[in-house]
Design an enzyme around this catalytic site. Structure first.
Site, PDB file in Angstrom:
ATOM      1  N   HIS A 222       3.580  -8.537   2.228  1.00 57.55           N
ATOM      2  CA  HIS A 222       2.666  -9.274   1.340  1.00 57.55           C
ATOM      3  C   HIS A 222       2.329  -8.445   0.121  1.00 57.55           C
ATOM      4  O   HIS A 222       2.553  -7.234   0.105  1.00 57.55           O
ATOM      5  CB  HIS A 222       1.372  -9.595   2.102  1.00 57.55           C
ATOM      6  CG  HIS A 222       0.632  -8.346   2.487  1.00 57.55           C
ATOM      7  ND1 HIS A 222       0.909  -7.647   3.647  1.00 57.55           N
ATOM      8  CD2 HIS A 222      -0.332  -7.643   1.849  1.00 57.55           C
ATOM      9  CE1 HIS A 222       0.143  -6.581   3.706  1.00 57.55           C
ATOM     10  NE2 HIS A 222      -0.624  -6.544   2.628  1.00 57.55           N
ATOM     11  N   THR A 224      -1.084  -7.757  -1.739  1.00 49.42           N
ATOM     12  CA  THR A 224      -2.540  -7.982  -1.657  1.00 49.42           C
ATOM     13  C   THR A 224      -3.107  -8.268  -3.045  1.00 49.42           C
ATOM     14  O   THR A 224      -2.759  -7.575  -4.004  1.00 49.42           O
ATOM     15  CB  THR A 224      -3.243  -6.706  -1.115  1.00 49.42           C
ATOM     16  OG1 THR A 224      -2.585  -6.278   0.064  1.00 49.42           O
ATOM     17  CG2 THR A 224      -4.715  -6.943  -0.833  1.00 49.42           C
ATOM     18  N   HIS A 305       1.863  -4.863  -5.797  1.00 51.21           N
ATOM     19  CA  HIS A 305       3.020  -4.266  -5.125  1.00 51.21           C
ATOM     20  C   HIS A 305       3.159  -4.845  -3.720  1.00 51.21           C
ATOM     21  O   HIS A 305       2.251  -5.511  -3.217  1.00 51.21           O
ATOM     22  CB  HIS A 305       2.801  -2.756  -5.001  1.00 51.21           C
ATOM     23  CG  HIS A 305       1.688  -2.452  -4.054  1.00 51.21           C
ATOM     24  ND1 HIS A 305       0.367  -2.498  -4.431  1.00 51.21           N
ATOM     25  CD2 HIS A 305       1.685  -2.146  -2.730  1.00 51.21           C
ATOM     26  CE1 HIS A 305      -0.398  -2.234  -3.381  1.00 51.21           C
ATOM     27  NE2 HIS A 305       0.378  -2.024  -2.335  1.00 51.21           N
ATOM     28  N   THR A 307       3.916  -3.244   0.036  1.00 53.51           N
ATOM     29  CA  THR A 307       4.141  -2.028   0.821  1.00 53.51           C
ATOM     30  C   THR A 307       5.352  -2.253   1.719  1.00 53.51           C
ATOM     31  O   THR A 307       5.407  -3.250   2.451  1.00 53.51           O
ATOM     32  CB  THR A 307       2.904  -1.712   1.690  1.00 53.51           C
ATOM     33  OG1 THR A 307       1.809  -1.441   0.816  1.00 53.51           O
ATOM     34  CG2 THR A 307       3.135  -0.506   2.583  1.00 53.51           C
TER      35      THR A 307
HETATM   36  P1  2AM Z   1      -1.324  -2.779   0.532  1.00 54.66           P
HETATM   37  O1  2AM Z   1      -1.712  -3.950  -0.250  1.00 54.66           O
HETATM   38  O2  2AM Z   1      -1.001  -1.590  -0.271  1.00 54.66           O
HETATM   39  O3  2AM Z   1      -0.263  -2.999   1.536  1.00 54.66           O
HETATM   40  C1  2AM Z   1      -4.697  -4.519   4.803  1.00 54.66           C
HETATM   41  O4  2AM Z   1      -5.132  -3.237   5.013  1.00 54.66           O
HETATM   42  C2  2AM Z   1      -3.964  -4.640   3.521  1.00 54.66           C
HETATM   43  O5  2AM Z   1      -4.887  -4.571   2.448  1.00 54.66           O
HETATM   44  C3  2AM Z   1      -2.993  -3.511   3.380  1.00 54.66           C
HETATM   45  O6  2AM Z   1      -1.733  -4.035   3.309  1.00 54.66           O
HETATM   46  C4  2AM Z   1      -3.456  -2.711   2.208  1.00 54.66           C
HETATM   47  O7  2AM Z   1      -2.618  -2.232   1.293  1.00 54.66           O
HETATM   48  C5  2AM Z   1      -4.589  -3.489   1.608  1.00 54.66           C
HETATM   49  N1  2AM Z   1      -5.772  -2.637   1.574  1.00 54.66           N
HETATM   50  C6  2AM Z   1      -6.336  -1.968   2.580  1.00 54.66           C
HETATM   51  N2  2AM Z   1      -7.437  -1.331   2.192  1.00 54.66           N
HETATM   52  C7  2AM Z   1      -7.565  -1.591   0.892  1.00 54.66           C
HETATM   53  C8  2AM Z   1      -8.503  -1.213  -0.101  1.00 54.66           C
HETATM   54  N3  2AM Z   1      -9.519  -0.430   0.189  1.00 54.66           N
HETATM   55  N4  2AM Z   1      -8.308  -1.664  -1.346  1.00 54.66           N
HETATM   56  C9  2AM Z   1      -7.263  -2.435  -1.647  1.00 54.66           C
HETATM   57  N5  2AM Z   1      -6.341  -2.847  -0.746  1.00 54.66           N
HETATM   58  C10 2AM Z   1      -6.490  -2.419   0.483  1.00 54.66           C
END
Ligand code: 2AM
Length: 385
Positions: A222, A224, A305, A307
């Site tokens: 995904h 985010t 992005h 991951t």
């Molecule tokens: P990602 O978008 O880089 O993959 C659940 O943890 C998802 O939300 C993850 O896939 C993660 O990163 C994103 N995420 C986790 N903690 C976060 C934060 N504090 N700020 C922004 N995105 C976060």
């Protein structure tokens, strides 16, 4: 005479349609999966698990009828589709029947599953969302309301762990393949190996291997948009209630992946958002949760992005920070330490094991904008490891 009769019949039919339309208490056209042709087509190709909420009288049966007409091959696990005699059964029986139908839908690998979330308890939602995640379905939680209500008027709003664009299975496979190719090409590259290895801890007796090192891979690919932590993260309420999120929820988007990058911590794909996609990017400036000042210095949405993998002990949130770090160096005009053409495009190294390849041919990935809901399943994903 015959023509006159035909015209009269046609007029009556049209009048009937108009009358029934204006009499309808429900308006479902705001749901992209009913009104947007691209979304309808994408939902048909995707594996989507719709969880339908709504109070009695909110039009769930009308919703189901419309849903089944739009998606004839979907399976509806709902009381409305059960024979009338079964509708008054005790909750236990009702849930058992619905769950049986869900299992059947999963077993038959139905592309679209619609579940009536009759009791709307957090536990039940968690169970349903977890089931969907385990079977690799994108979840969409939709609320049926009358024309005069807003979802928030009738039911408590459910804020997910995060909002984002979820890749369809086919696109996710393609991205995973791309990441694997990328790591394999780098493994064979001597300049890369020499620069990268001193920046990582490798305790194995075996020779260093990128695939082994980046073992942690997310189960749900995904991009985010807003991390909400189930309502705990700052600004998530206003984001979840915003018009742009409501209008685009469960809508199809094609994202453009323009680069792949690797650092000693993460492997990711850079996504460049178009102007409509940027509307869904949270507007707040640097805030809690890893959004550091680098994000504020770069154009909105620079962090977007996917991951693809993490090194041991690293959380997924690091991938966005690593991307921002590279983009900031690029913006400051930092000269790459190494630069070379590779099969996929121009590969640049910014030192400390930070490598990025600008894809000659950007990859388009199909997604649905939605939320990630299961609480119990978090331990199995990257964020908690
Ligand atoms: P990602 O978008 O880089 O993959 C659940 O943890 C998802 O939300 C993850 O896939 C993660 O990163 C994103 N995420 C986790 N903690 C976060 C934060 N504090 N700020 C922004 N995105 C976060």
């Amino acid at each position: 005479m015959r023509i006159a009769i035909r015209r009269l019949v046609r007029n009556l039919v049209t009048m009937g349609q108009k009358a029934s339309k204006s009499k309808s208490n429900y308006d479902y056209d705001h749901f992209p999966f009913f009104s947007d042709t691209d979304t309808i087509q994408t939902v048909k190709e995707a594996h989507t698990f719709f969880i339908l909420r709504g109070l009695p009288g909110s039009g769930k049966s009308t919703f189901c009828t419309k849903f089944l007409a739009t998606y004839p091959s979907s399976i509806a696990c709902t009381v409305e589709t059960a024979p009338v005699a079964e509708r008054d059964e005790s909750d236990g029986d009702w849930f058992a029947k619905v769950d049986e139908k869900i299992q059947q839908g999963l077993k038959d690998v139905k592309n679209i599953i619609l579940v009536d979330d009759k009791h709307r308890s957090a536990q039940r939602l968690d169970y349903l969302a977890g089931l969907a995640k385990d079977n690799d379905y994108v979840v969409a939680v939709v609320t049926s309301v009358t024309k005069w209500e807003k979802p928030a008027d009738s039911l408590e709003r459910i804020i997910p762990y995060y909002f984002g664009w979820f890749l369809l299975r086919k696109s996710a496979q393609e991205m995973r393949r791309n990441a694997e190719d990328f790591l394999n090409l780098l493994t064979c590259n001597e300049v890369f190996s020499e620069e990268f290895k001193p920046n990582v801890e490798w305790h194995s007796e075996e020779e260093f291997n990128l695939q082994e090192y980046f073992q942690k891979k997310p189960s749900t690919l995904h991009c985010t948009t807003k991390f909400c932590n189930f309502g705990e993260a700052p600004g998530c309420e206003s984001y979840a209630c915003s018009e742009v999120v409501e209008q685009n929820y469960a809508k199809a988007f094609t994202l453009e992946v323009t680069a792949l990058f690797v650092t000693p911590r993460t492997v990711g794909a850079r996504v460049v958002l178009d102007k409509n996609q940027k509307l869904l990017w949270p507007r707040e400036e640097a805030s809690e949760g890893g959004r550091d000042s680098a994000e504020a210095e770069l154009p909105l949405g620079s962090r977007s992005h996917i991951t693809l993998a993490c090194a041991p002990g690293i959380k997924a949130v690091q991938t966005g920070l690593d991307l921002l770090d590279i983009l900031k160096l690029e913006k400051e005009g930092e000269k790459p330490e190494h630069q070379m053409e590779m099969e996929k495009g121009l590969l640049s190294c910014y030192g400390l094991g930070r490598w990025i390849v600008e894809l000659t041919k950007p990859v388009e990935v199909k997604t649905l904008f939605s939320g990630f809901y299961p609480r119990k399943k978090l331990t199995t994903d990257l964020e908690n490891n």
